[in-house]
Design a protein around this motif. Structure first.
Motif, mmCIF file in Angstrom:
data_model
loop_
_atom_site.group_PDB
_atom_site.id
_atom_site.type_symbol
_atom_site.label_atom_id
_atom_site.label_comp_id
_atom_site.label_asym_id
_atom_site.label_seq_id
_atom_site.Cartn_x
_atom_site.Cartn_y
_atom_site.Cartn_z
ATOM 1 N N ALA A 268 0.970 -1.036 -0.197
ATOM 2 C CA ALA A 268 0.081 0.163 0.065
ATOM 3 C C ALA A 268 0.796 1.122 0.043
ATOM 4 O O ALA A 268 0.650 2.314 -0.657
ATOM 5 N N ARG A 269 1.792 1.245 0.854
ATOM 6 C CA ARG A 269 2.623 2.394 0.811
ATOM 7 C C ARG A 269 3.447 2.703 -0.559
ATOM 8 O O ARG A 269 3.717 3.905 -0.747
ATOM 9 N N SER A 270 3.637 1.467 -1.072
ATOM 10 C CA SER A 270 4.526 1.565 -2.374
ATOM 11 C C SER A 270 3.735 2.567 -3.530
ATOM 12 O O SER A 270 4.321 3.021 -4.452
ATOM 13 N N VAL A 271 2.508 2.545 -3.325
ATOM 14 C CA VAL A 271 1.635 3.143 -4.286
ATOM 15 C C VAL A 271 0.998 4.667 -3.609
ATOM 16 O O VAL A 271 0.198 5.186 -4.621
ATOM 17 N N SER A 272 1.068 4.815 -2.310
ATOM 18 C CA SER A 272 0.403 6.163 -1.851
ATOM 19 C C SER A 272 1.246 7.278 -2.347
ATOM 20 O O SER A 272 2.411 7.377 -2.680
ATOM 21 N N GLY A 273 0.560 8.207 -2.312
ATOM 22 C CA GLY A 273 1.276 9.443 -2.893
ATOM 23 C C GLY A 273 1.216 9.399 -4.539
ATOM 24 O O GLY A 273 2.137 10.565 -4.990
ATOM 25 N N THR A 274 0.419 8.777 -5.146
ATOM 26 C CA THR A 274 0.610 8.825 -6.553
ATOM 27 C C THR A 274 -0.308 9.739 -7.234
ATOM 28 O O THR A 274 -0.472 9.849 -8.436
ATOM 29 N N GLY A 275 -1.013 10.406 -6.364
ATOM 30 C CA GLY A 275 -1.995 11.451 -6.839
ATOM 31 C C GLY A 275 -3.036 11.652 -6.031
ATOM 32 O O GLY A 275 -3.030 11.533 -4.602
ATOM 33 N N SER A 276 -4.270 11.760 -6.494
ATOM 34 C CA SER A 276 -5.392 11.734 -5.426
ATOM 35 C C SER A 276 -6.111 10.759 -5.012
ATOM 36 O O SER A 276 -5.430 9.399 -5.402
ATOM 37 N N GLN A 277 -6.832 10.603 -4.420
ATOM 38 C CA GLN A 277 -7.502 9.101 -3.839
ATOM 39 C C GLN A 277 -8.012 8.212 -5.088
ATOM 40 O O GLN A 277 -7.689 6.980 -4.821
ATOM 41 N N LEU A 278 -8.333 8.925 -5.883
ATOM 42 C CA LEU A 278 -8.831 8.024 -6.933
ATOM 43 C C LEU A 278 -7.851 7.344 -7.878
ATOM 44 O O LEU A 278 -7.651 5.977 -7.919
ATOM 45 N N ASP A 279 -6.815 8.243 -7.847
ATOM 46 C CA ASP A 279 -5.474 7.566 -8.456
ATOM 47 C C ASP A 279 -4.963 6.400 -7.727
ATOM 48 O O ASP A 279 -4.370 5.340 -8.138
ATOM 49 N N THR A 280 -4.960 6.772 -6.361
ATOM 50 C CA THR A 280 -4.212 5.662 -5.537
ATOM 51 C C THR A 280 -5.200 4.532 -5.482
ATOM 52 O O THR A 280 -4.719 3.317 -5.410
ATOM 53 N N ALA A 281 -6.460 4.652 -5.432
ATOM 54 C CA ALA A 281 -7.246 3.576 -5.502
ATOM 55 C C ALA A 281 -7.083 2.612 -6.768
ATOM 56 O O ALA A 281 -6.785 1.426 -6.577
#
Length: 269
Positions: A118-131
């Protein structure tokens, strides 16, 4: 799309039981992307209670069958009209606040590996992008492989072995989303697998993640997509146990054998 569903569940008991009481979450949801044309749940000889809608907006009905009972046959037939809303659950009436779906269960408890993913993809943009990134990461981390997991397999166990089925993809995605404080839940339903007009074994499950500005959005990591017009939504819960279409208790000591067949077909125009 106009879809027809046939869902048969048969319980066979080694010795007759005195009675059975079940709670059925076997009724298709009503929301902007899905409208019910016809729906029926039948069990020969059973007494059904009144329908009620729970706080999650799912329709539930209780069923009682007096014994001696050596077999229970549950038949679900229905028709729905579905529309592709890119996974967004729009105009689905419910009273449970999204934050209630941050609570972990035995099946969706995150371990270090899930938290790290989960941390590896967090901060990738908006909540939608992260989901979307979470769903893609789970899809890549768990190969769809029938027969290698069980109903009690947890999200952590499925991720560790890197194999599983739709239930495992959903549990792992839910666990990963919750570690990032994104409310997530398990959804049961049906999937029209192809567009060839034939019936298919099609019981299915996926996850919904609550995204600010959009509400609940479905993510099917097993098929690397968001639910579209090929999906029929039944109900939701914290995990597969909470969202189970059939839950119940029996009175009597007897082992049961369960046989399930599910078919979804496109109605003739």
């Amino acid at each position: 799309m106009h879809l027809k569903i046939e869902h048969q569940s048969k319980y066979r008991f080694e010795e007759p039981i005195r009675y059975v009481v079940q709670s059925h979450r076997l009724y298709a949801s009503n929301f902007e992307g899905q409208s019910v044309v016809a729906w029926d749940v039948a069990v020969e000889g059973a007494i059904f209670g009144q329908y009620f809608t729970d706080s999650a907006g799912d329709q539930v009905r209780t069923m009682t069958l007096q014994g001696p009972v050596d077999e229970i046959a549950i038949s679900v037939t229905g028709e729905v009209i579905t529309t592709d809303l890119s996974g967004v659950l729009r105009n689905h009436v419910e009273r449970v606040p999204p934050l209630a779906y941050l609570r972990a269960t035995t099946l969706t408890k995150a371990d270090n590996a899930i938290a790290e993913l989960a941390r590896s993809v967090s901060g990738t943009g908006s909540q939608l992008d992260t989901a979307h990134a979470l769903s893609t990461a789970i899809s890549e981390a768990i190969t769809y492989t029938p027969g290698v997991t069980y109903s009690h397999t947890s999200a952590a166990e499925a991720l560790d072995q890197g194999q599983g089925v739709c239930q495992d993809h959903a549990h792992a995605l839910i666990a990963a989303a919750r570690t990032l404080d994104l409310p997530a839940r398990y959804v049961s339903g049906y999937l029209y697998a192809t567009a060839d007009g034939k019936q298919h074994e099609a019981g299915h499950a996926w996850a919904e993640i609550h995204v600010d500005g959009f509400g609940w959005i479905g993510f099917d990591a097993a098929n690397a997509c968001c639910p579209d017009e090929n999906y029929v939504r039944l109900g939701s819960g914290l995990d597969a146990n909470h969202a189970a279409p059939i839950r119940g208790v029996t009175h009597g000591l007897s082992e049961a054998e369960l046989e399930v067949t599910v078919a979804v077909a496109a109605a003739q125009q």
